[in-house]
Design a protein around this motif. Structure first.
Motif, PDB file in Angstrom:
ATOM      1  N   ASN A 183       1.030   4.104  -2.927  1.00 48.98           N
ATOM      2  CA  ASN A 183       0.835   5.535  -2.678  1.00 48.98           C
ATOM      3  C   ASN A 183       1.993   6.367  -3.240  1.00 48.98           C
ATOM      4  O   ASN A 183       1.776   7.420  -3.847  1.00 48.98           O
ATOM      5  CB  ASN A 183       0.679   5.817  -1.185  1.00 48.98           C
ATOM      6  CG  ASN A 183      -0.651   5.338  -0.645  1.00 48.98           C
ATOM      7  OD1 ASN A 183      -1.608   5.160  -1.389  1.00 48.98           O
ATOM      8  ND2 ASN A 183      -0.711   5.105   0.652  1.00 48.98           N
TER       9      ASN A 183
ATOM     10  N   ARG B  97       0.824  -1.214   0.000  1.00 48.72           N
ATOM     11  CA  ARG B  97       0.000   0.000   0.000  1.00 48.72           C
ATOM     12  C   ARG B  97       0.859   1.265   0.000  1.00 48.72           C
ATOM     13  O   ARG B  97       0.569   2.223  -0.712  1.00 48.72           O
ATOM     14  CB  ARG B  97      -0.921  -0.023   1.217  1.00 48.72           C
ATOM     15  CG  ARG B  97      -1.908   1.091   1.254  1.00 48.72           C
ATOM     16  CD  ARG B  97      -2.810   0.941   2.443  1.00 48.72           C
ATOM     17  NE  ARG B  97      -3.901   1.878   2.373  1.00 48.72           N
ATOM     18  CZ  ARG B  97      -4.817   1.988   3.275  1.00 48.72           C
ATOM     19  NH1 ARG B  97      -4.814   1.190   4.336  1.00 48.72           N
ATOM     20  NH2 ARG B  97      -5.780   2.867   3.157  1.00 48.72           N
ATOM     21  N   GLU B  98       1.926   1.261   0.810  1.00 50.19           N
ATOM     22  CA  GLU B  98       2.818   2.422   0.847  1.00 50.19           C
ATOM     23  C   GLU B  98       3.492   2.654  -0.505  1.00 50.19           C
ATOM     24  O   GLU B  98       3.580   3.791  -0.974  1.00 50.19           O
ATOM     25  CB  GLU B  98       3.875   2.243   1.940  1.00 50.19           C
ATOM     26  CG  GLU B  98       3.323   2.335   3.344  1.00 50.19           C
ATOM     27  CD  GLU B  98       4.316   1.899   4.411  1.00 50.19           C
ATOM     28  OE1 GLU B  98       4.312   2.533   5.488  1.00 50.19           O
ATOM     29  OE2 GLU B  98       5.080   0.943   4.185  1.00 50.19           O
TER      30      GLU B  98
ATOM     31  N   GLU C  51       1.713   9.095  -6.271  1.00 46.28           N
ATOM     32  CA  GLU C  51       2.175  10.474  -6.074  1.00 46.28           C
ATOM     33  C   GLU C  51       3.224  10.860  -7.121  1.00 46.28           C
ATOM     34  O   GLU C  51       3.262  11.995  -7.584  1.00 46.28           O
ATOM     35  CB  GLU C  51       2.759  10.636  -4.665  1.00 46.28           C
ATOM     36  CG  GLU C  51       3.141  12.029  -4.298  1.00 46.28           C
ATOM     37  CD  GLU C  51       1.960  12.935  -4.032  1.00 46.28           C
ATOM     38  OE1 GLU C  51       2.121  14.159  -4.238  1.00 46.28           O
ATOM     39  OE2 GLU C  51       0.890  12.455  -3.636  1.00 46.28           O
TER      40      GLU C  51
END
Length: 149
Positions: A119, A115-116, A123
């Motif tokens: 993200n 998930r990180e 971005e």
């Protein structure tokens, strides 16, 4: 030294300093190591020893701010990360496959979660099947987080 840092940074430094240096002074290499690394810096033991020695083995908060200023001029994380990418880029193309970057982020060091990484990729506008210009990626990922988050 206060002129070199934002008020918000000084508050963070002060909080961390007094959390670990309860007597109001840093008196050991261990205290200085923990404080600086807790603030996200990566000084070597040699650098830490020299900082403490220059201050006579004791460091007040004002001394600590001076050391933080000195060290922030020495340590440049984005350049160090780009240099690491270049070292593993034998053709000097300036890119890395997104899948390989994902693997590095998830499996090296502390290892980020799926998930990180998702993200970060979102971005930085990275597609899972493309290639990534690592200099651009490092610039985006090392940029300060905006206040509105």
């Amino acid at each position: 030294m206060a002129r070199y840092f934002k008020e918000q940074d000084i508050d963070e430094f002060r909080e961390c300093f007094y959390l670990f240096a309860r007597s109001g002074q840093i008196t050991s290499l261990d205290e200085l190591t923990v404080i600086m690394r807790s603030l996200g810096l990566s000084p070597t033991i040699q650098e830490l020893t020299n900082y403490l020695k220059k201050k006579g083995g004791k460091m007040s908060f004002a001394d600590f701010l001076e050391v933080m200023h000195q060290h922030s001029k020495v340590e440049n994380l984005p350049d160090e990360v780009i240099a690491a990418f270049k070292a593993s880029d034998p053709r000097n193309k300036g890119t890395i496959p997104a899948r390989q970057l994902r693997h590095l982020l998830q499996n090296w060091g502390e290892g980020l979660s799926v998930r990180e990484v998702d993200n970060i990729f979102r971005e930085a506008n990275v597609s899972n099947n493309g290639t990534v210009r690592y200099a651009d990626f490092v610039k985006i990922s090392c940029a300060p987080v905006p206040d509105y988050y």
